[in-house]
Design a protein around this motif. Structure first.
Motif, PDB file in Angstrom:
ATOM      1  N   GLY A 180       0.737  -1.219   0.095  1.00  0.00           N
ATOM      2  CA  GLY A 180       0.142   0.075  -0.097  1.00  0.00           C
ATOM      3  C   GLY A 180       0.727   1.208  -0.014  1.00  0.00           C
ATOM      4  N   ALA A 181       2.230   1.048   0.487  1.00  0.00           N
ATOM      5  CA  ALA A 181       2.951   2.393   0.366  1.00  0.00           C
ATOM      6  C   ALA A 181       3.447   2.489  -1.060  1.00  0.00           C
ATOM      7  N   LYS A 182       3.291   3.818  -1.447  1.00  0.00           N
ATOM      8  CA  LYS A 182       3.966   4.296  -2.692  1.00  0.00           C
ATOM      9  C   LYS A 182       5.427   4.794  -2.652  1.00  0.00           C
ATOM     10  N   LEU A 183       5.975   4.097  -3.819  1.00  0.00           N
ATOM     11  CA  LEU A 183       7.401   4.416  -3.899  1.00  0.00           C
ATOM     12  C   LEU A 183       7.432   5.946  -4.426  1.00  0.00           C
ATOM     13  N   LYS A 184       8.390   6.586  -3.759  1.00  0.00           N
ATOM     14  CA  LYS A 184       8.674   7.903  -4.379  1.00  0.00           C
ATOM     15  C   LYS A 184      10.121   7.937  -4.982  1.00  0.00           C
ATOM     16  N   ARG A 185      10.805   6.860  -4.852  1.00  0.00           N
ATOM     17  CA  ARG A 185      12.243   6.772  -5.427  1.00  0.00           C
ATOM     18  C   ARG A 185      12.018   6.220  -6.906  1.00  0.00           C
ATOM     19  N   ARG A 186      13.052   6.575  -7.898  1.00  0.00           N
ATOM     20  CA  ARG A 186      12.871   6.250  -9.098  1.00  0.00           C
ATOM     21  C   ARG A 186      13.454   4.799  -9.349  1.00  0.00           C
ATOM     22  N   THR A 187      14.514   4.364  -8.441  1.00  0.00           N
ATOM     23  CA  THR A 187      15.181   3.404  -8.648  1.00  0.00           C
ATOM     24  C   THR A 187      14.800   2.316  -7.357  1.00  0.00           C
ATOM     25  N   LEU A 188      15.236   0.984  -7.537  1.00  0.00           N
ATOM     26  CA  LEU A 188      15.053   0.039  -6.411  1.00  0.00           C
ATOM     27  C   LEU A 188      16.211  -0.155  -5.712  1.00  0.00           C
ATOM     28  N   ASN A 189      15.994  -0.281  -4.268  1.00  0.00           N
ATOM     29  CA  ASN A 189      17.244  -0.768  -3.768  1.00  0.00           C
ATOM     30  C   ASN A 189      17.565  -2.376  -3.779  1.00  0.00           C
ATOM     31  N   GLU A 190      18.575  -2.655  -3.086  1.00  0.00           N
ATOM     32  CA  GLU A 190      18.950  -4.228  -3.348  1.00  0.00           C
ATOM     33  C   GLU A 190      17.907  -5.123  -2.696  1.00  0.00           C
ATOM     34  N   LYS A 191      17.472  -4.675  -1.746  1.00  0.00           N
ATOM     35  CA  LYS A 191      16.099  -5.989  -1.047  1.00  0.00           C
ATOM     36  C   LYS A 191      14.904  -5.891  -2.093  1.00  0.00           C
ATOM     37  N   GLU A 192      14.555  -5.047  -2.747  1.00  0.00           N
ATOM     38  CA  GLU A 192      13.503  -4.999  -3.855  1.00  0.00           C
ATOM     39  C   GLU A 192      13.865  -5.668  -4.846  1.00  0.00           C
ATOM     40  N   ARG A 193      14.945  -6.019  -5.236  1.00  0.00           N
ATOM     41  CA  ARG A 193      15.456  -6.655  -6.437  1.00  0.00           C
ATOM     42  C   ARG A 193      15.316  -8.253  -6.300  1.00  0.00           C
ATOM     43  N   LEU A 194      13.973  -8.599  -6.231  1.00  0.00           N
ATOM     44  CA  LEU A 194      13.645 -10.075  -5.854  1.00  0.00           C
ATOM     45  C   LEU A 194      14.150 -11.013  -6.998  1.00  0.00           C
ATOM     46  N   LEU A 195      14.384 -12.284  -6.652  1.00  0.00           N
ATOM     47  CA  LEU A 195      14.382 -13.429  -7.638  1.00  0.00           C
ATOM     48  C   LEU A 195      13.921 -14.566  -7.139  1.00  0.00           C
ATOM     49  N   TYR A 196      12.865 -15.078  -7.799  1.00  0.00           N
ATOM     50  CA  TYR A 196      12.250 -16.334  -7.725  1.00  0.00           C
ATOM     51  C   TYR A 196      12.331 -17.324  -8.728  1.00  0.00           C
ATOM     52  N   ALA A 197      12.952 -18.272  -8.489  1.00  0.00           N
ATOM     53  CA  ALA A 197      13.321 -19.411  -9.430  1.00  0.00           C
ATOM     54  C   ALA A 197      13.433 -20.599  -8.702  1.00  0.00           C
ATOM     55  N   PRO A 198      12.141 -21.472  -8.341  1.00  0.00           N
ATOM     56  CA  PRO A 198      12.002 -22.464  -7.578  1.00  0.00           C
ATOM     57  C   PRO A 198      12.614 -23.865  -8.295  1.00  0.00           C
ATOM     58  N   MET A 199      12.670 -23.925  -9.591  1.00  0.00           N
ATOM     59  CA  MET A 199      13.392 -25.265 -10.047  1.00  0.00           C
ATOM     60  C   MET A 199      14.870 -24.935 -10.006  1.00  0.00           C
ATOM     61  N   ALA A 200      15.241 -23.805 -10.182  1.00  0.00           N
ATOM     62  CA  ALA A 200      16.865 -23.444 -10.451  1.00  0.00           C
ATOM     63  C   ALA A 200      17.332 -23.509  -8.892  1.00  0.00           C
ATOM     64  N   ASP A 201      18.790 -23.540  -8.868  1.00  0.00           N
ATOM     65  CA  ASP A 201      19.420 -23.561  -7.483  1.00  0.00           C
ATOM     66  C   ASP A 201      19.433 -22.213  -7.225  1.00  0.00           C
ATOM     67  N   VAL A 202      18.524 -21.485  -6.782  1.00  0.00           N
ATOM     68  CA  VAL A 202      18.682 -20.173  -6.068  1.00  0.00           C
ATOM     69  C   VAL A 202      18.282 -20.182  -4.649  1.00  0.00           C
TER      70      VAL A 202
END
Length: 375
Positions: free
Chosen positions: A320-342
């Protein structure tokens, strides 16, 4: 001095009398004149005619390209990017480079769909297209954007033409080309001619003006950062027109699956009925319990139970919180690959493996003694 040429009257009684005589010779009666109006389908001015023609053309084009409303939730499902090409063209390497660009993660194996957060309102799922004909046919049904990878040193192969024909049958989503293996050319003139020839052929097969990217070569096992950045920017901002068939039907691209059948029953009866759970984002329309579904390459089945789960790869600011930043920080750059070794988790057909590094484990003295005695 010669006299002037006689000019026939265009108005008046004499002109009207002469016109009636000409019409009588042609067999035109007064009743026929009532149905003739030469200015009925013309314009009073050239400007009005030009505006009317432009309005008609715009109406026809808007009918052909009418924006279609896609029924989706507040958070749309990830944008599916399919990477297709012949074996050895560099599909896995390109996926690794794109994942590295978006999330700063290094993928060891490219298995199954790989979902990343590409922006504040954008998620992208990368899928490597299988090389067999049936797998290509299934992949053409769910792809939103197709990256056609072409070996620059060899040219177009038969698999590329076959896949383009499949895309035409299934609605033809947006297609972009990627030219690889350009470092094999030693002469700059030959490289320039090859690029021009392949671009012309690519436009012939797809459409004029189709985007074609060039990957000049590998550096330390990866493509150049600037070239990957240009491709990633186009993927992040590209928009695709939703296809009518996909909007009207629910479909799901499974990220992972689990077999819940009892192992003892499978051992006794290898061909027994199985209970399988599929996980993934639902696209298109709504799916209801007890609906009949078709699994590509398997057959038709009935949905026994449906359940909505938490988003495994939420977008930034989804709470619900709106982002005012133009870029994402490292914690928000998520990766979801359940079949790969991640992330230390590996999903197999019937088990989930958790990989814990040795330097994160701390054993007591008794446990160390037991491990040494077992070793």
């Amino acid at each position: 001095m010669p006299g002037k040429e006689h000019r026939k009257r265009k108005t008046g009684k004499k002109a009207e009398k002469r016109k009636n005589a000409e019409d009588k010779k042609k067999g035109i009666t007064d009743e026929d004149k009532k149905h003739q109006n030469p200015r009925a389908f013309s314009f009073n001015s050239a400007g009005a005619g030009k505006a009317a023609r432009a309005r008609t053309a715009e109406r026809d084009q808007s009918r052909l390209h009418n924006p279609m409303l896609e029924k989706s939730s507040d958070e749309p499902p990830p944008f599916v990017v399919l990477i297709q090409g012949p074996p050895g063209v560099g599909k896995s390497t390109l996926i690794r480079c794109l994942v590295k660009h978006y999330t700063k993660h290094n993928l060891s194996d490219v298995l199954g769909p790989i979902t990343v957060v590409a922006g504040k309102r954008r998620r992208v799922t990368f899928v490597e297209c299988p090389s067999d004909l049936c797998g290509m046919m299934d992949a053409a049904k769910y792809a939103d954007l197709v990256l056609l990878m072409i070996d620059g040193s060899f040219g177009f192969e038969m698999e590329t033409f076959e896949f383009l024909n499949m895309l035409q049958v299934h609605g033809f989503p947006k297609v972009m080309g990627v030219l690889t293996h350009l470092d094999s050319f030693k002469e700059q003139s030959k490289l320039k001619k090859t690029k021009k020839k392949l671009k012309a052929r690519f436009w012939t097969e797809v459409y004029d003006g189709a985007k074609l990217f060039y990957l000049s070569g590998l550096q330390h096992g990866r493509y150049l950062n600037r070239e990957v950045l240009n491709l990633a920017r186009f993927i992040s901002i590209t928009k695709s027109r939703p296809l009518a068939w996909r909007i009207a039907h629910p479909y799901l691209l499974a990220d992972r699956f689990e077999d819940l059948t009892q192992p003892e029953l499978v051992r006794q009866q290898p061909k027994c009925d199985r209970e399988v759970v599929l996980y993934g984002w639902l696209r298109g329309s709504n799916l209801k319990p007890l609906s009949r579904i078709h699994m590509a390459g398997v057959g038709d089945f009935t949905v026994k139970e449906l359940e909505a789960l938490d988003d495994p790869c939420p977008m930034p600011g989804s709470g619900g919180a709106k982002l005012k930043r133009r870029t994402l920080n490292e914690k928000e750059r998520l990766l979801y690959a359940p079949m790969a070794d991640v992330g230390g988790l590996l999903y197999d057909k019937d088990a989930v493996y958790i990989d814990i590094p040795d330097w994160k484990l701390q054993y007591s003295k008794n446990q160390q003694h037991q491990l040494l005695s077992l070793g």
